[in-house]
Write a protein that holds these residues in place. Structure first.
Motif, PDB file in Angstrom:
ATOM      1  N   LEU A 279       0.833  -1.208   0.000  1.00  0.00           N
ATOM      2  CA  LEU A 279       0.000   0.000   0.000  1.00  0.00           C
ATOM      3  C   LEU A 279       0.865   1.254   0.000  1.00  0.00           C
ATOM      4  CD1 LEU A 279      -2.838  -1.004   2.515  1.00  0.00           C
ATOM      5  CD2 LEU A 279      -3.071  -0.725   0.046  1.00  0.00           C
ATOM      6  N   SER A 285      -3.653   1.768  -4.763  1.00  0.00           N
ATOM      7  CA  SER A 285      -3.896   0.352  -4.489  1.00  0.00           C
ATOM      8  C   SER A 285      -4.889   0.262  -3.337  1.00  0.00           C
ATOM      9  CB  SER A 285      -2.592  -0.369  -4.161  1.00  0.00           C
ATOM     10  OG  SER A 285      -1.876   0.310  -3.171  1.00  0.00           O
ATOM     11  N   TYR A 286      -5.693  -0.799  -3.338  1.00  0.00           N
ATOM     12  CA  TYR A 286      -6.802  -0.900  -2.388  1.00  0.00           C
ATOM     13  C   TYR A 286      -6.937  -2.319  -1.873  1.00  0.00           C
ATOM     14  CZ  TYR A 286      -7.898   2.983  -5.491  1.00  0.00           C
ATOM     15  OH  TYR A 286      -7.813   4.096  -6.265  1.00  0.00           O
ATOM     16  N   ILE A 301      -5.928  -7.506  -2.986  1.00  0.00           N
ATOM     17  CA  ILE A 301      -5.559  -6.121  -3.274  1.00  0.00           C
ATOM     18  C   ILE A 301      -5.795  -5.804  -4.755  1.00  0.00           C
ATOM     19  CG2 ILE A 301      -3.112  -6.802  -3.581  1.00  0.00           C
ATOM     20  CD1 ILE A 301      -2.323  -4.104  -2.280  1.00  0.00           C
TER      21      ILE A 301
END
Lengths: 388, 208
Positions: A279, A285-286, A301
């Motif tokens: 991250l 990015s999640y 992710i």
């Protein structure tokens, strides 16, 4: 083979060395456990020892343990019991309540049952990937014959409120099944505490070989058998026992009971470090799914502007094995039904990568992934028409 | 690899040729074309530079950018090599089948969704002609896109309808995979089929 970093343990695990030893020791145990001769009796003893270990592993009684050919068979056995009930009593309306993020062994079986008039109702799903027990209360009706909800999801690792849901089901006189394949070997399972009626698990997700699984059937319950034939497994499942698989699974259960707490700490630390590092190093990015209520080995992710199958193959090229929810990697070219049910934006489904740790991963591997993963993302982003 | 990709495709995926690395401004293409969109999982932009030689328009250089899976990236890379130095009048005739032939094959399921490069190239050529006062050179039928995700146009559907006896939406979807991604085009495709069915003397096929 060149060095591989295996981070796809939710798909399958390697056979643990101790399990391998147990298989090697048993390799000449060819006896049929149903035979009365010496060879048969030795095999019988080994199978029953394994049953005891698995029972202990689940806090169940040995007679509540049914060995099957795997998690899918265990799931099918529970669900298809309703089919026999429907045949016996065709005019009675019966339905199942399940979640939309179940394993295909549940979802596809439900679709099969629908052809015979057994309806399926799906619990609402939320962005965090967890069903709500209270939703179950409102969905139960006199037709409901079974509630089946997975203990933890294979893609996001999110943990479902099984105990609460089992309680609600029982208050309404309904049986409760959970597919615990993604939890077995990772978290302690106590069937008495959970108070479930049926529970499925699979050998190859907990360091035993493929082709062997367990169905826990609470004492007093009876399911129609899926496979007819001999009187094996107390007449509940015919077919000569998979002795090697069962012995291996018994060993895997024994190891899990011994190591589960120390492994949790070690694996969680690696997963959290990788998650934090990715991250930080990769903008846009999640994390998909609830970050708290989640099995400690799983990380799902997504990355803006790029597609998951391409990420997967570039990582694989660097020796890193993961999986993706991208449509492009699935046989039917549909994106992950799990992320879809969570109503994630399409592009986040297409770019989702699942990283799942196991007991053999190391901190050095995390270092290597942290060094190389961001490079893969920037390579693909440079190619993307969406990046400037 | 789970998909059975050829060595050629893998080579182009791992070592893609002609990716646009600089900014669009600095490359300053003569024509730019784009197909697909992010919702569908595949989108590409193709850039061409054109040189006139002996009265012919030649693709002197081309670049691309692709959002998509390994086969989308690999097939676009292969196409960029195929058409560099090619006269435009030949380049517009390149089909997905030609690209797949150079790749040595592609998993069947991925054919429709990931081989979009020829369409992006044709869009770039149209753009070149339009912006260089040569719109009259567009001899092919302008495309009316029905499914933008899988880049299925009216001409393709008409051809399937007339030549391959594709009369129902299910048959059409089976052939083209149209509407399997975002689904926005389903009604439009059904309406087109209805129009085609009604315009022919055959009995109207009921919508399923």
């Amino acid at each position: 083979m060149e060095k591989r970093i295996y981070l796809d343990n939710n798909a399958t695990t390697q056979i643990a060395p101790e399990v391998k030893e147990a298989i090697e020791e048993a390799i000449d145990l060819f006896g049929n456990p149903s035979s009365h001769g010496k060879h048969g009796q030795i095999a019988r003893k080994k199978v029953e020892e394994a049953r005891k270990k698995v029972a202990e592993f689940l806090n169940a009684e040995p007679e509540e343990i049914l060995f099957t050919g795997g998690g899918s068979e265990s799931d099918n056995t529970v669900l298809k019991d309703l089919l026999f009930k429907k045949i016996e009593n065709p005019n009675k309306e019966i339905s199942i309540i399940t979640s939309p993020v179940e394993h295909p062994a549940i979802l596809e079986t439900c679709r099969d049952l629908e052809k015979f008039g057994i309806k399926t109702k799906y619990l609402p799903m939320y962005e965090n990937g967890i069903v709500k027990a209270e939703d179950l209360k409102t969905m139960i009706n006199p037709e409901t014959a079974l509630v089946s909800v997975m203990y933890a999801n294979n893609e996001t690792g999110t943990i479902m409120p099984i105990k609460e849901m089992a309680k609600i089901a029982h208050e309404n006189g309904i049986l409760f099944h959970t597919d615990a394949v993604q939890v077995a070997g990772k978290l302690k399972i106590d069937v008495k505490d959970l108070d479930v009626d049926f529970l499925s698990l699979s050998g190859h997700k907990m360091y035993a070989p493929k082709g062997v699984g367990v169905l826990y059937i609470k004492k007093g319950h009876k399911l129609s058998r899926l496979i007819s034939g001999g009187h094996q497994e107390n007449g509940r499942r015919a077919g000569t026992e998979n002795t090697l698989g069962i012995i291996a699974l018994g060993k895997a259960a024994e190891i899990a009971m011994r190591d589960i707490s120390s492994e949790e700490e070690k694996i969680r630390k690696m997963r959290d470090r990788l998650e934090k590092g990715l991250l930080e190093k990769i903008p846009y990015s999640y994390i998909n799914g609830d970050r708290e209520n989640r099995v400690y080995n799983t990380l799902n992710i997504s990355f803006d502007l790029i597609e998951g199958e391409a990420i997967l193959y570039l990582l694989d090229h660097l020796g890193i094995e993961v999986s993706t929810g991208s449509a492009c990697s699935s046989g039917d070219l549909n994106p992950s039904h799990v992320l879809n049910a969570m109503k994630l934006p399409t592009e986040r489904m297409h770019s989702s990568i699942r990283i799942s740790f196991g007991k053999f991963n190391t901190e050095e591997e995390v270092d290597y992934v942290l060094e190389n993963f961001p490079k893969v993302i920037s390579t693909l982003r440079e190619m993307s028409p969406f990046s400037k | 690899m789970a998909w059975d990709y050829t060595e050629k495709l893998k080579d182009h995926f791992f070592n893609p040729r002609n990716v646009l690395k600089e900014s669009e401004e600095s490359y300053n293409a003569d024509g730019v074309g784009e197909v697909g969109n992010i919702k569908c999982g595949d989108m590409m932009r193709f850039y061409i530079k054109v040189e006139e030689k002996d009265g012919k328009d030649i693709i002197k250089d081309c670049k691309w950018k692709t959002y998509g899976c390994a086969s989308a990236i690999g097939s676009t890379s292969v196409l960029s090599e195929m058409v560099t130095g090619m006269p435009i009048e030949e380049a517009v005739k390149v089909t997905p089948k030609d690209i797949v032939a150079v790749l040595g094959g592609i998993p069947e399921q991925k054919f429709h969704c990931s081989v979009l490069g020829d369409k992006a190239l044709r869009a770039a050529i149209e753009n070149y002609y339009e912006t260089h006062g040569k719109a009259d050179k567009i001899f092919w039928k302008r495309r009316e896109i029905i499914c933008s995700c899988l880049d299925v146009d009216r001409a393709e559907i008409e051809s399937l309808f007339y030549n391959d006896n594709v009369k129902t939406f299910e048959e059409l979807q089976d052939k083209t995979k149209l509407g399997t991604s975002c689904g926005a085009c389903i009604e439009k495709a059904k309406a087109l089929l209805k129009e085609l069915n009604e315009s022919t003397s055959c009995s109207i096929v009921e919508e399923k």
